[in-house]
Design a protein around this motif. Structure first.
Motif, mmCIF file in Angstrom:
data_model
loop_
_atom_site.group_PDB
_atom_site.id
_atom_site.type_symbol
_atom_site.label_atom_id
_atom_site.label_comp_id
_atom_site.label_asym_id
_atom_site.label_seq_id
_atom_site.Cartn_x
_atom_site.Cartn_y
_atom_site.Cartn_z
ATOM 1 N N VAL A 1 7.428 4.796 9.808
ATOM 2 C CA VAL A 1 7.080 6.205 10.032
ATOM 3 C C VAL A 1 5.948 6.573 9.077
ATOM 4 N N VAL A 2 4.902 7.171 9.624
ATOM 5 C CA VAL A 2 3.792 7.689 8.827
ATOM 6 C C VAL A 2 3.898 9.206 8.854
ATOM 7 N N GLY A 3 4.205 9.804 7.713
ATOM 8 C CA GLY A 3 4.408 11.246 7.647
ATOM 9 C C GLY A 3 3.211 11.958 7.053
ATOM 10 N N ASP B 1 12.144 1.034 7.959
ATOM 11 C CA ASP B 1 11.958 0.019 6.921
ATOM 12 C C ASP B 1 10.970 0.524 5.870
ATOM 13 N N ILE B 2 9.968 1.274 6.328
ATOM 14 C CA ILE B 2 9.002 1.855 5.386
ATOM 15 C C ILE B 2 8.564 3.226 5.879
ATOM 16 N N TYR B 3 8.482 4.161 4.950
ATOM 17 C CA TYR B 3 8.005 5.516 5.231
ATOM 18 C C TYR B 3 6.770 5.760 4.384
ATOM 19 N N LEU B 4 5.629 5.983 5.037
ATOM 20 C CA LEU B 4 4.380 6.276 4.345
ATOM 21 C C LEU B 4 4.176 7.782 4.372
ATOM 22 N N THR C 1 12.063 1.772 2.119
ATOM 23 C CA THR C 1 10.980 1.843 1.134
ATOM 24 C C THR C 1 10.125 3.068 1.433
ATOM 25 N N ILE C 2 9.750 3.798 0.395
ATOM 26 C CA ILE C 2 8.862 4.958 0.539
ATOM 27 C C ILE C 2 7.566 4.666 -0.206
ATOM 28 N N LEU C 3 6.449 4.787 0.499
ATOM 29 C CA LEU C 3 5.132 4.680 -0.108
ATOM 30 C C LEU C 3 4.458 6.041 0.017
ATOM 31 N N ALA C 4 4.113 6.641 -1.105
ATOM 32 C CA ALA C 4 3.529 7.984 -1.100
ATOM 33 C C ALA C 4 2.047 7.924 -1.437
#
Length: 324
Positions: free
Chosen positions: A208-210, A263-266, A285-288
């Motif tokens: 997901v790209v937020g 699996d990953i949230y950007l 995993t969260i990548l901010a």
């Protein structure tokens, strides 16, 4: 017996129900009792092969001429009658809107206590549940004791991993027909209309790209859409972006929006308010990406890029394209 309420779509259990089964199996093991499942709908009996790997030993298929669709009071009444019929001491439901609604009606019928959004449950020697549960949208963790001859609990979303049992069961399947009155059916789903949502639903996306207010405007979501496409994911948004009218409400991630477990949230240009973190805490995993190193999202992320998303995201898109 521990009785788990299992939601399904066309004979396949949904993810939150499988999470609830993990909790139910823990309780069944701790109490030394069997694990059963209550299922509704025409395809319910077909779940035997799907639920056996998760340790379910009995499947109770609730059938009734008037139960063609979802009817909260009728489903709650049916679940309560089934719990009485099989002498189940505990009913476990998924932490979904439907799970909570059905359990609330069942609890009222059974006159039994209910604890929602549990993240951990221990059983003491007296059969009392020592539990921790989310309150106030996940901003508070409460320790409580739940006791009674009959108990209802719900598993908080994305807090229990979906895991197979140590030994696969071969469940028996039986039909259960409740005794329902007209009042139980005064509210029911009349029809289901599909929305215009395209692509992968937020709740199912593995990436997901937020985007938040920091994106700048609706036209600037193009670069986030591109990133999501390159990663095989979908785009979400913070409430601030939704309130600005930049994205439809279906895209909202947060307490009053979708709860995601990718699996990953950007998270791009998102401050990280508590309400938003409630929606994305299930992410592996969260990548901010944010210009403010003191932003709450930066402090809570597993990885962070302190920089302008309008520079970082295009560079990231280029780098991904070069690798594909």
């Amino acid at each position: 017996m521990i009785l788990a309420f299992v939601e399904h779509e066309s004979g396949l259990p949904d993810e939150l129900s499988l999470e609830a089964l993990s909790l139910a199996r823990e309780l069944a093991t701790a109490e030394g009792v069997d694990l059963g499942a209550a299922v509704f709908g025409d395809e319910g009996a077909a779940l035997a092969d799907e639920l056996g790997p998760y340790g379910v030993e009995e499947i109770h298929h609730v059938t009734h001429d008037e139960l063609g669709g979802y009817a909260p009071e009728a489903w709650g009444e049916s679940l309560a009658q089934l719990a009485d019929e099989i002498e189940s001491g505990t009913v476990v439901v998924p932490g979904s809107d439907r799970g909570h609604e059905v359990a609330a009606h069942a609890g009222a019928t059974l006159d039994a206590p209910m604890a929602t959004n549990c993240v951990a449950v221990e059983v003491d020697d007296a059969g009392v549940y020592e539990l921790e549960r989310h309150r106030w949208g996940g901003s508070l963790l409460e320790h409580a004791r739940l006791e009674g001859d009959r108990k209802l609990v719900s598993a908080a979303e994305h807090e229990f991993p979906v895991e197979s049992a140590d030994e696969e069961a071969v469940p028996t399947a039986t039909e259960f027909t409740p005794s329902l009155e007209a009042d139980h059916l005064r509210v029911r789903v009349d029809r289901v209309e599909s929305g215009d949502e395209e692509g992968i639903p937020l709740g199912e996306a593995r990436v997901v790209v937020g985007g938040g207010r920091g994106v700048g405007g609706p036209e600037d979501y193009d670069q986030l859409e591109e990133l999501a496409d390159l990663l095989g994911g979908t785009v979400g948004a913070s409430r601030a972006a939704i309130n600005e009218g930049w994205r439809p409400h279906d895209d909202q991630v947060g307490q009053t929006g979708a709860k995601i477990s990718p699996d990953i949230y950007l998270a791009c240009g998102i401050s990280g308010a508590v309400q938003h973190m409630v929606g994305c805490k299930g992410a592996e995993t969260i990548l901010a990406i944010n210009t403010d190193p003191e932003a709450a999202i930066i402090q809570k992320a597993d990885w962070a890029v302190v920089g302008d998303l309008h520079e970082v995201v295009p560079e990231l898109n280029d780098a991904i394209r070069e690798q594909t």
